[in-house]
Scaffold this active site. Structure first.
Site, PDB file in Angstrom:
ATOM      1  N   GLY A 188      49.299   8.236  14.243  1.00 29.56           N
ATOM      2  CA  GLY A 188      49.164   9.645  14.558  1.00 29.56           C
ATOM      3  C   GLY A 188      49.350   9.901  16.038  1.00 29.56           C
ATOM      4  O   GLY A 188      48.609   9.361  16.863  1.00 29.56           O
ATOM      5  N   GLY A 189      50.337  10.715  16.367  1.00 28.69           N
ATOM      6  CA  GLY A 189      50.654  10.997  17.765  1.00 28.69           C
ATOM      7  C   GLY A 189      50.306  12.404  18.180  1.00 28.69           C
ATOM      8  O   GLY A 189      50.989  12.977  19.042  1.00 28.69           O
ATOM      9  N   GLY A 190      49.253  12.968  17.594  1.00 29.02           N
ATOM     10  CA  GLY A 190      48.756  14.260  18.029  1.00 29.02           C
ATOM     11  C   GLY A 190      47.846  14.106  19.235  1.00 29.02           C
ATOM     12  O   GLY A 190      47.833  13.067  19.906  1.00 29.02           O
ATOM     13  N   GLY A 223      24.838  20.133  18.552  1.00 29.95           N
ATOM     14  CA  GLY A 223      25.904  19.725  19.467  1.00 29.95           C
ATOM     15  C   GLY A 223      27.171  19.365  18.728  1.00 29.95           C
ATOM     16  O   GLY A 223      28.270  19.546  19.230  1.00 29.95           O
ATOM     17  N   GLY A 224      27.002  18.822  17.517  1.00 29.28           N
ATOM     18  CA  GLY A 224      28.141  18.561  16.650  1.00 29.28           C
ATOM     19  C   GLY A 224      29.112  17.519  17.145  1.00 29.28           C
ATOM     20  O   GLY A 224      28.827  16.721  18.047  1.00 29.28           O
ATOM     21  N   HIS A 269      46.723  27.304  49.256  1.00 25.15           N
ATOM     22  CA  HIS A 269      47.646  26.226  49.607  1.00 25.15           C
ATOM     23  C   HIS A 269      46.896  25.180  50.435  1.00 25.15           C
ATOM     24  O   HIS A 269      46.108  25.535  51.320  1.00 25.15           O
ATOM     25  CB  HIS A 269      48.810  26.786  50.444  1.00 25.15           C
ATOM     26  CG  HIS A 269      49.717  25.730  50.991  1.00 25.15           C
ATOM     27  ND1 HIS A 269      50.700  25.139  50.235  1.00 25.15           N
ATOM     28  CD2 HIS A 269      49.766  25.150  52.225  1.00 25.15           C
ATOM     29  CE1 HIS A 269      51.337  24.258  50.984  1.00 25.15           C
ATOM     30  NE2 HIS A 269      50.793  24.233  52.187  1.00 25.15           N
ATOM     31  N   VAL A 292      47.169  10.573  21.286  1.00 18.31           N
ATOM     32  CA  VAL A 292      47.701  10.306  22.635  1.00 18.31           C
ATOM     33  C   VAL A 292      46.573  10.158  23.656  1.00 18.31           C
ATOM     34  O   VAL A 292      46.708   9.376  24.615  1.00 18.31           O
ATOM     35  CB  VAL A 292      48.712  11.377  23.086  1.00 18.31           C
ATOM     36  CG1 VAL A 292      49.893  11.443  22.134  1.00 18.31           C
ATOM     37  CG2 VAL A 292      48.084  12.734  23.251  1.00 18.31           C
TER      38      VAL A 292
END
Length: 464
Positions: A183-185, A39-40, A443, A189
């Site tokens: 870090g804002g990657g 699963g990693g 819609h 975020v």
């Protein structure tokens, strides 16, 4: 005794178990080596647990704001122990499912670490691998799918106490009182949005001039606006980031002034690095760029019978990219015709509330390439379902002005990760803006915004 296989797979994450299952389907005798649990990272420490947390954070905010929709409730109270339990149940259910799939595929599974034996034992058709230094396997082909690990900052290494990785965060027993995220990657975020929705004070520190620097600038601006509306403090264009006196305080320079941020915990979220350093790749001639394994369009390394897939290769570190690469590698091994895939055409999703999703090239990439393009942006404020959901955002469509072919699609708003498949399919079939405009979409749905942006591109807008 040496066991021989058509294919040996190193790593049991999504790339590894995908390779194992596809090998079985194609009649290849395969072995799978995994040091921990199949699963990693995605299943146990990344995609799945974080999205479970994000859903709980979203529901918490929905309950707190239910009165706005005419629903009266008692005061919302967060029970993080229950949040953890739900996350663990989801992970365990999926883990059992992956174990069952590998077992059904009749793949030989080995638990431990794998290393290549020197190239003196490697021929064009056979590669020797040691498992835990006490078992020897021999494979006609190898797929390396060893994934990635959290990247550390030399100035603040992980200690699973004050300085945490995203792996550490998913194992927390209690929520911290406040968090500084370096870090804002994407990882940064997502955690910032989640913690803010859990009512935890958050500060993001990002050296680049904007959050999500790899995404379209429109996404970056919308994300920062959304996070700041949640109470997140965002610092960009900072330098000289360092931890202060072995505490959870961080000093940095912004606009030539020294700043100090003090919170209970630090989350270092500066990305992940390929996990290949302990495989002895140099001894067998597999070339790398740093730790990243070099591959061709068929996933072959510089040693033709050895392939690689997933986070240990270049490009976006995404589970769906890893699965596709593993499938491609095994099919090429089996002698099937395979084709390359532009990495930019792989969809990218950010599961904050609101969400972001992109596929194709960004406006900034097109500008750097000096490639002609046109851009049309349809605001969600004109979409009926967006008003019902009370979400804001946009659908931004980039296209070739001469051929009208789609070049990129960038979405921001609630549920847009469920919509980006339209863009991925359009790029795959080389769809034009006319074709996107002619598709009948239901819609009221948010997906209509893509149709509306395409109508803008061909000069026949309807609801704007």
């Amino acid at each position: 005794m040496i066991k021989s296989y058509d294919l040996i797979i190193l790593g049991g994450g999504i790339a590894g178990y995908t390779a194992a299952i596809r090998a079985s389907q194609l009649g290849l005798r395969a072995a799978l080596i995994e040091k921990d649990r199949v699963g990693g990272t995605c299943l146990h420490k990344g995609c799945i647990p974080t999205k479970a947390f994000l859903k709980s954070a979203e529901v918490f905010q929905q309950v707190k704001n239910a009165g706005h929709f005419g629903v009266q409730t008692a005061a919302a109270a967060l029970q993080f122990s229950k949040v953890r339990e739900r996350k663990d149940e989801i992970v365990q259910k999926l883990y059992q499912g992956v174990q069952s799939l590998v077992k059904q595929a009749k793949v030989d599974s080995f638990t431990g670490t794998a290393t290549f034996v020197s190239n003196e034992s490697t021929t064009e058709h056979h590669t020797v691998i040691k498992v835990n230094d006490d078992q020897t396997l021999e494979g006609k082909h190898i797929v390396i799918a060893t994934g990635s690990r959290s990247r550390e900052l030399s100035t603040m290494p992980f200690n699973n106490d004050l300085v945490l990785s995203s792996d550490n965060m998913v194992e927390l027993r209690e929520l911290p009182q406040s968090v500084t995220i370096v870090g804002g990657g994407v990882i940064g975020v997502e955690w910032a949005a989640m913690l803010a929705d859990f009512d935890i004070p958050v500060t993001i520190i990002e050296p680049m001039d904007r959050l999500l620097p790899a995404e379209d600038e429109s996404i970056s601006k919308a994300m920062q606006t959304s996070l700041e509306a949640k109470g997140v403090t965002c610092w960009t264009s900072v330098k000289d980031i360092e931890r202060s006196n072995d505490s959870a305080a961080i000093r940095f320079i912004h606009n030539e002034e020294e700043r100090l941020v003090e919170n209970e915990k630090i989350l270092v979220a500066i990305g992940r690095e390929a996990h290949t350093s302990d495989l002895n790749l140099d001894a067998i001639g597999v070339e790398r760029d740093g730790n990243v394994i070099l591959i061709n369009d068929q996933q072959q390394t510089t040693v033709p019978n050895i392939y690689a897939a997933g986070d240990c290769t270049s490009g976006p570190q995404l589970a769906h990219k890893a699965a596709w690469q593993a499938k491609t590698a095994v099919e090429h091994i089996a002698g099937l015709q395979v084709e390359g895939y532009a990495l930019s055409d792989i969809p990218r999703c950010i599961y904050t509330t609101p969400q972001a999703a992109s596929v194709g090239l960004t406006q900034q990439q097109l500008e750097r390439k000096q490639r002609p393009f046109e851009a049309k942006t349809y605001p969600l404020q004109f979409n009926g379902k967006a008003l019902i959901e009370e979400t804001t955002g946009f659908a931004k469509l980039l296209y070739d002005p001469e051929t009208n072919d789609l070049l990129g699609l960038h979405l921001f708003g609630d549920h847009v990760t469920e919509m980006i498949g339209i863009g991925a399919m359009s790029l795959y079939v080389n769809a034009s803006t006319e074709e996107l405009a002619e598709v009948i979409l239901p819609h009221p749905t948010l997906s209509e915004t893509i149709n509306e942006a395409a109508k803008m591109a061909i000069g026949s807008p309807l609801h704007i």
